[in-house]
Design a protein around this motif. Structure first.
Motif, short mmCIF file in Angstrom:
data_model
loop_
_atom_site.label_atom_id
_atom_site.label_comp_id
_atom_site.label_asym_id
_atom_site.label_seq_id
_atom_site.Cartn_x
_atom_site.Cartn_y
_atom_site.Cartn_z
N GLU A 1 0.86 -1.19 0.00
CA GLU A 1 0.00 0.00 0.00
C GLU A 1 0.90 1.24 0.00
OE1 GLU A 1 -3.28 -0.41 -0.24
OE2 GLU A 1 -2.89 -2.56 -0.21
N ASP A 2 0.29 2.39 -0.19
CA ASP A 2 1.05 3.65 -0.16
C ASP A 2 1.26 4.11 1.28
OD1 ASP A 2 1.31 3.83 -2.94
OD2 ASP A 2 -0.70 4.68 -3.11
N LEU A 3 1.87 3.26 2.07
CA LEU A 3 2.14 3.56 3.47
C LEU A 3 3.60 3.25 3.77
CD1 LEU A 3 -1.03 1.87 5.08
CD2 LEU A 3 -0.64 4.33 4.79
N ASP A 4 4.20 4.03 4.64
CA ASP A 4 5.59 3.82 5.01
C ASP A 4 5.65 3.14 6.37
OD1 ASP A 4 8.35 3.85 4.88
OD2 ASP A 4 8.51 5.87 5.74
N ASP A 5 5.43 1.84 6.38
CA ASP A 5 5.52 1.06 7.62
C ASP A 5 6.31 -0.21 7.31
OD1 ASP A 5 3.80 -0.85 6.43
OD2 ASP A 5 2.04 0.17 7.19
N PRO A 6 6.72 -0.97 8.31
CA PRO A 6 7.58 -2.14 8.07
C PRO A 6 6.98 -3.14 7.09
CG PRO A 6 7.58 -1.60 10.40
CD PRO A 6 6.56 -0.70 9.76
#
Length: 714
Positions: free
Chosen positions: A478-483
């Motif tokens: 997804e367009d998310l900056d997580d691990p």
């Protein structure tokens, strides 16, 4: 309401997404009230789901039975999840005259006690009995002198060509041993030839035995010594139960991996491989050996069934409460803690993530005491288990009456340009759906709505046998900056399964299982097939069901937009009012005739539509044509809804277009909403919230019922 007015109320806002799928905003409504706006699932506490069992009881209610019945408790199976020891602790084997004690490293699927034998056997069609297997036959006693000499010469010619590195040009050479009428003699001869010449294969053509070069033998010789290949194929042909074959010690991990891949790809349905680190090795030379053993076979099923009866499998039932936890993540966590595999869990239905849910579950091979022992660890994951007890069997999907919902809808407001009293609008909406029902769509949570890749896209890829594409869709970030999304992004950029595995958080059980399998088998078509088998069957078929569900939603909307609430010629109706429409036999499905349409014989609540599969019939009107167009659009014109490579068969079913909620109760509540302004002042506003409770039949979605009530997409 006439047909043209009915069409207006379908709100057909055909918005085309990048993946060309119709979203919920394009789907019809059946009622004609105005509705209202509001927010659902502000927090998990606002959405409580409690399963209703087949007896009509809520599963969170206390059960008076003891936690377990001491007369039924059996010895605890030794299946604690320690990957280096499970099932083969202190395993010893011989190589030459040296006995070695080894540490196990898993290189195969988990064994399951007393499972039905479903693996295909790689055997010669003319089988040999156990007594005959133990006899030693010489070809000289089985063949006449001339045939025996010709066979020996054929074998020598093959070996000479291989040893000279020259390729066998043209079609594969063959040698016919002749016709053997007696079936038992043919079986013995097959085995005798293969035992003497493992680099040859024998093929039965009616009563004739034909001998050919074993190209798999030649391929293996590129990986191991000819001596090892010779012994391995002799072992393979002998098929002695409980026997093992061990390759020579090998210090190269990459080379061992290549051997694993070869054996699993060529003979994975017959044998399994495991790597063992040698206990006695010199410092700095940690050699490892690969051991091969036969899988349990279908012909052992009767023996295993007797063993199962003697030592009954343990089943422990419990109620699982979870809060804001995806169900498959919950099952994966419990499996790790209990030392079983996810497919050892059974349940009646899949529950929401963003909610507090209560559902019945059964786990096999785990005693009630062991489950109680991990209660505190479970609670750390926003879950709890109770009503723990011994039972006699597992659950199956659909084994429930329905679900009870307690829902809070906050920040209630009128629709745009609607000046009617909000309380009146809410009362009107609830009564309308209570009386007329709602369109029985599959809910957005079935598709992972709001994500870049939806579950139905993965299902479509699987149906088209595009297994590599399906894996990449599953691991699309997804367009998310997580691990989690950083790990997925890394995988798509590099296809480095091992590196991605080191980045993927432990709680992402499904992703890690897939990546571990890709690391083992590679990101080829065969490797991706094996990777999908790291998921239990219920998970694999979930994605295909998601595609079928998406098409059903579109079909229901098209049906209502085309014909409205009239039952027309060519519609399918359910003749069993009390039956479960999703398990309706074709004998209870009726095609509406022209005379029945004219006489208004059937009502809209009896109309059903097929959920795609190989055992359904289609409507004989515009809706039936629409189904064919959609299958053509998605490249499934010839799809039989069977995916043999993944062991998936989808018979299909039927689903009623309309459903009604039961036991509705509701209450409006005023709440104070404090708005803190930038300059520090406080402004209190009174907002209205709706507390609503109702029951729905199995496979119905509360979000869809609320969508019809509110006339509002979420």
């Amino acid at each position: 309401m006439d047909e043209s007015e009915e069409e207006k109320h379908c709100y057909l806002r055909m918005e085309e997404d990048p993946d060309f799928q119709i979203r919920f905003s394009s789907l019809c409504f059946i009622t004609d009230h105005v509705g209202f706006h509001g927010t659902i699932k502000s927090s998990p506490n606002d959405f409580v789901v409690i399963e209703i069992d087949e007896q009509g009881q809520l599963v969170n209610q206390a059960i008076d039975e003891p936690i377990y019945k001491s007369s039924k408790v059996l010895p605890e199976p030794n299946n604690i999840a320690k990957k280096t020891k499970t099932g083969f602790q202190n395993l010893s084997f011989k190589e030459g005259s040296k006995e070695k004690v080894s540490t196990l490293v898993w290189y195969s699927d988990d064994d399951q006690n007393c499972q039905s034998g479903s693996e295909k056997e790689d055997t010669i069609s003319d089988g040999i009995s156990k007594d005959e297997e133990e006899k030693v036959y010489s070809l000289g006693s089985l063949l006449n002198e001339n045939t025996n000499e010709l066979l020996n010469q054929f074998a020598c010619d093959i070996k000479e060509k291989w040893n000279s590195k020259s390729e066998l040009s043209g079609p594969s050479p063959e040698f016919s041993v002749g016709r053997i009428l007696d079936k038992k003699q043919r079986a013995v001869l097959h085995s005798a030839i293969r035992q003497k010449f493992p680099f040859l294969i024998t093929v039965g053509k009616n009563t004739e035995i034909v001998v050919k070069p074993n190209l798999e033998y030649k391929e293996l010789c590129h990986l191991v010594s000819e001596e090892e290949a010779f012994d391995f194929f002799k072992y393979l042909d002998a098929k002695k139960e409980n026997s093992k074959f061990t390759f020579k010690p090998d210090g190269s991990k990459d080379h061992r991996k290549a051997v694993h891949h070869f054996v699993n790809k060529k003979f994975g349905n017959l044998v399994e491989t495991k790597s063992f680190s040698e206990a006695n090795y010199s410092a700095g030379n940690p050699n490892t050996v690969i051991t091969v053993r036969f899988r349990e076979k279908a012909h052992n099923h009767r023996k295993r069934s007797v063993e199962c009866q003697e030592r009954k499998v343990i089943y422990t039932a419990f109620t699982l409460r979870k809060e804001n936890v995806e169900m498959f993540e919950a099952v994966g966590f419990l499996a790790v803690k209990l030392g079983v595999i996810p497919s050892d869990f059974s349940y009646a239905g899949v529950k929401d993530k963003k909610a507090i849910t209560y559902q019945a579950m059964v786990v096999r091979k785990v005693t009630p005491e062991r489950l109680k022992n991990i209660e505190k660890e479970i609670e750390k994951k926003r879950m709890s288990v109770f009503n723990i007890r011994s039972v006699d069997d597992s659950l199956r999907l659909g084994q429930l009456k329905g679900n009870h919902f307690d829902i809070v809808i906050r920040n209630l407001k009128n629709q745009i340009n609607d000046s009617v009293n909000l309380r009146e609008r809410i009362l009107e909406a609830i009564e309308s759906v209570k009386n007329k029902g709602f369109v029985n769509y599959y809910g957005p949570q079935r598709f992972g709505m709001g994500k870049r890749v939806h579950t139905d896209q993965i299902g479509l890829a699987l149906l088209k046998n595009e297994v590599v594409k399906a894996v990449k869709l599953f691991l699309t970030p997804e367009d998310l900056d997580d691990p989690v999304n950083r790990a997925k992004k890394y995988f798509l950029q590099t296809e480095d399964a091992k590196g991605t595995l080191s980045l993927m958080p432990e709680f992402k059980v499904r992703e890690r299982a897939l990546l571990e399998s890709l690391h083992r088998f590679g990101i080829t078509e065969e490797g991706c097939i094996q990777a999908w088998f790291s998921f239990p069957h219920s998970m694999r078929i979930f994605y295909i069901h998601a595609y079928s569900s998406k098409v059903w939603n579109e079909a229901a909307s098209y049906r209502l937009a085309t014909y409205g609430s009239r039952v027309v010629e060519g519609d399918l109706v359910c003749l069993d009012e009390d039956g479960d429409d999703e398990h309706l036999p074709n004998s209870k499905v009726h095609l509406v005739t022209e005379e029945e349409e004219s006489a208004n014989t059937y009502a809209i609540h009896q109309v059903i539509l097929p959920v795609l599969g190989y055992n359904i019939q289609y409507p004989k009107n515009k809706v039936g044509l629409w189904y064919q167009e959609v299958l053509s659009r998605d490249g499934l014109q010839t799809c039989r809804f069977r995916v043999p490579t993944l062991k998936l068969n989808v018979p299909g079913c039927y689903r009623k277009i309309l459903k009604q909620p039961h036991n509705i109760s509701y209450q409006l509540r005023e709440e104070q909403d404090t708005d803190v302004k930038a300059e520090g002042s406080h402004k209190c506003e009174t907002t209205l919230s709706l507390l609503i409770s109702f029951d729905l039949d199995a496979s119905c979605y509360a979000t869809i019922c609320l969508r019809e009530i509110m006339k509002h997409d979420f």
